[in-house]
Design a protein around this motif. Structure first.
Motif, mmCIF file in Angstrom:
data_model
loop_
_atom_site.group_PDB
_atom_site.id
_atom_site.type_symbol
_atom_site.label_atom_id
_atom_site.label_comp_id
_atom_site.label_asym_id
_atom_site.label_seq_id
_atom_site.Cartn_x
_atom_site.Cartn_y
_atom_site.Cartn_z
ATOM 1 N N LEU A 1 0.834 -1.190 0.000
ATOM 2 C CA LEU A 1 0.000 0.000 0.000
ATOM 3 C C LEU A 1 0.873 1.246 0.000
ATOM 4 N N THR A 2 0.453 2.222 -0.746
ATOM 5 C CA THR A 2 1.123 3.511 -0.695
ATOM 6 C C THR A 2 0.376 4.380 0.299
ATOM 7 N N GLU A 3 0.894 5.543 0.559
ATOM 8 C CA GLU A 3 0.245 6.425 1.532
ATOM 9 C C GLU A 3 -1.131 6.898 1.066
ATOM 10 N N TRP A 4 -1.386 6.848 -0.234
ATOM 11 C CA TRP A 4 -2.676 7.304 -0.746
ATOM 12 C C TRP A 4 -3.755 6.244 -0.606
ATOM 13 N N SER A 5 -3.385 4.994 -0.598
ATOM 14 C CA SER A 5 -4.379 3.941 -0.499
ATOM 15 C C SER A 5 -4.344 3.210 0.843
ATOM 16 N N ASP A 6 -3.486 3.616 1.743
ATOM 17 C CA ASP A 6 -3.389 2.979 3.049
ATOM 18 C C ASP A 6 -4.445 3.576 3.979
ATOM 19 N N PRO A 7 -5.388 2.787 4.474
ATOM 20 C CA PRO A 7 -6.434 3.340 5.340
ATOM 21 C C PRO A 7 -5.917 3.788 6.695
ATOM 22 N N ASP A 8 -4.719 3.355 7.086
ATOM 23 C CA ASP A 8 -4.175 3.784 8.373
ATOM 24 C C ASP A 8 -3.527 5.159 8.305
ATOM 25 N N VAL A 9 -3.237 5.642 7.108
ATOM 26 C CA VAL A 9 -2.627 6.969 6.962
ATOM 27 C C VAL A 9 -3.740 7.963 6.647
ATOM 28 N N PHE A 10 -4.107 8.739 7.630
ATOM 29 C CA PHE A 10 -5.162 9.719 7.415
ATOM 30 C C PHE A 10 -4.833 11.074 8.021
ATOM 31 N N GLU A 11 -3.652 11.234 8.587
ATOM 32 C CA GLU A 11 -3.299 12.489 9.220
ATOM 33 C C GLU A 11 -1.984 13.064 8.710
ATOM 34 N N GLN A 12 -1.619 12.777 7.517
ATOM 35 C CA GLN A 12 -0.344 13.263 7.020
ATOM 36 C C GLN A 12 -0.454 14.736 6.651
ATOM 37 N N HIS A 13 0.505 15.522 7.101
ATOM 38 C CA HIS A 13 0.572 16.971 6.831
ATOM 39 C C HIS A 13 -0.707 17.659 7.286
ATOM 40 N N LYS A 14 -1.145 17.368 8.475
ATOM 41 C CA LYS A 14 -2.402 17.906 8.993
ATOM 42 C C LYS A 14 -2.124 18.665 10.280
ATOM 43 N N LEU A 15 -2.789 19.797 10.422
ATOM 44 C CA LEU A 15 -2.712 20.535 11.669
ATOM 45 C C LEU A 15 -3.745 19.985 12.633
ATOM 46 N N TYR A 16 -3.420 19.983 13.897
ATOM 47 C CA TYR A 16 -4.370 19.510 14.893
ATOM 48 C C TYR A 16 -5.492 20.537 15.063
ATOM 49 N N PRO A 17 -6.696 20.101 15.395
ATOM 50 C CA PRO A 17 -7.829 21.030 15.504
ATOM 51 C C PRO A 17 -7.617 22.065 16.601
ATOM 52 N N ARG A 18 -8.159 23.235 16.355
ATOM 53 C CA ARG A 18 -8.052 24.332 17.303
ATOM 54 C C ARG A 18 -9.416 24.993 17.447
ATOM 55 N N VAL A 19 -9.534 25.797 18.448
ATOM 56 C CA VAL A 19 -10.765 26.556 18.655
ATOM 57 C C VAL A 19 -10.739 27.752 17.716
ATOM 58 N N ASN A 20 -11.865 28.056 17.099
ATOM 59 C CA ASN A 20 -11.948 29.156 16.152
ATOM 60 C C ASN A 20 -12.269 30.462 16.888
ATOM 61 N N VAL A 21 -11.318 30.939 17.668
ATOM 62 C CA VAL A 21 -11.453 32.219 18.359
ATOM 63 C C VAL A 21 -10.200 33.031 18.083
ATOM 64 N N THR A 22 -10.310 34.317 18.268
ATOM 65 C CA THR A 22 -9.185 35.207 18.054
ATOM 66 C C THR A 22 -8.572 35.568 19.391
ATOM 67 N N GLY A 23 -7.272 35.406 19.496
ATOM 68 C CA GLY A 23 -6.582 35.773 20.722
ATOM 69 C C GLY A 23 -6.205 37.239 20.706
ATOM 70 N N PHE A 24 -6.382 37.873 21.834
ATOM 71 C CA PHE A 24 -6.005 39.273 21.984
ATOM 72 C C PHE A 24 -4.857 39.369 22.963
ATOM 73 N N GLN A 25 -3.952 40.318 22.710
ATOM 74 C CA GLN A 25 -2.786 40.465 23.566
ATOM 75 C C GLN A 25 -3.180 41.085 24.908
ATOM 76 N N TYR A 26 -4.059 42.076 24.877
ATOM 77 C CA TYR A 26 -4.497 42.752 26.101
ATOM 78 C C TYR A 26 -6.013 42.725 26.181
ATOM 79 N N GLU A 27 -6.530 42.766 27.377
ATOM 80 C CA GLU A 27 -7.976 42.691 27.583
ATOM 81 C C GLU A 27 -8.684 43.914 27.003
ATOM 82 N N ASN A 28 -8.038 45.068 27.007
ATOM 83 C CA ASN A 28 -8.659 46.284 26.466
ATOM 84 C C ASN A 28 -8.840 46.205 24.951
#
Length: 117
Positions: free
Chosen positions: A33-60
């Motif tokens: 199996l190559t990486e394209w047809s291998d069912p165990d390879v499903f996370e290659q070059h993938k960023l881990y999930p994050r919360v869709n919020v914007t971070g602010f440096q200061y509370e103001n």
């Protein structure tokens, strides 16, 4: 007596069948199996999930709402280099640090055709 006799006959008939059942099957080799047809390879070059919020440096800064001015904001809009191959086997090695992308087409991201007219 009859139950134990029937059980003994049934066991004598069934056990030899079970013992030889696996001998008739031929061992098959697993396909390569190559990486394209291998069912165990499903996370290659993938960023881990994050919360869709914007971070602010200061509370103001939250009250101002200027999230694009924050040091944590990164815009992906702009010109991206794009290369479309005819097959998967012709794809370039993306992990190569010396990959030549000078001949690749440039694509505007985000591509809002309705906005451009």
């Amino acid at each position: 007596m009859r139950k134990s006799f029937a059980l003994a006959i049934l066991s004598a008939l069934v056990l030899p069948m079970c013992a030889f059942a696996q001998k008739n099957s031929k061992p098959s080799s697993a396909p390569v199996l190559t990486e394209w047809s291998d069912p165990d390879v499903f996370e290659q070059h993938k960023l881990y999930p994050r919360v869709n919020v914007t971070g602010f440096q200061y509370e103001n800064d939250i009250e101002k709402g200027a999230y694009r001015m924050q040091p944590y904001y990164v815009s992906l809009a702009g010109k991206w280099q794009f290369d479309l191959q005819k097959s998967v086997s012709a794809r370039p090695d993306m992990e190569n640090k010396k990959l030549d992308v000078s001949k690749w087409a440039k694509v505007t991201v985000p591509d809002c055709r309705w906005k451009d007219g």
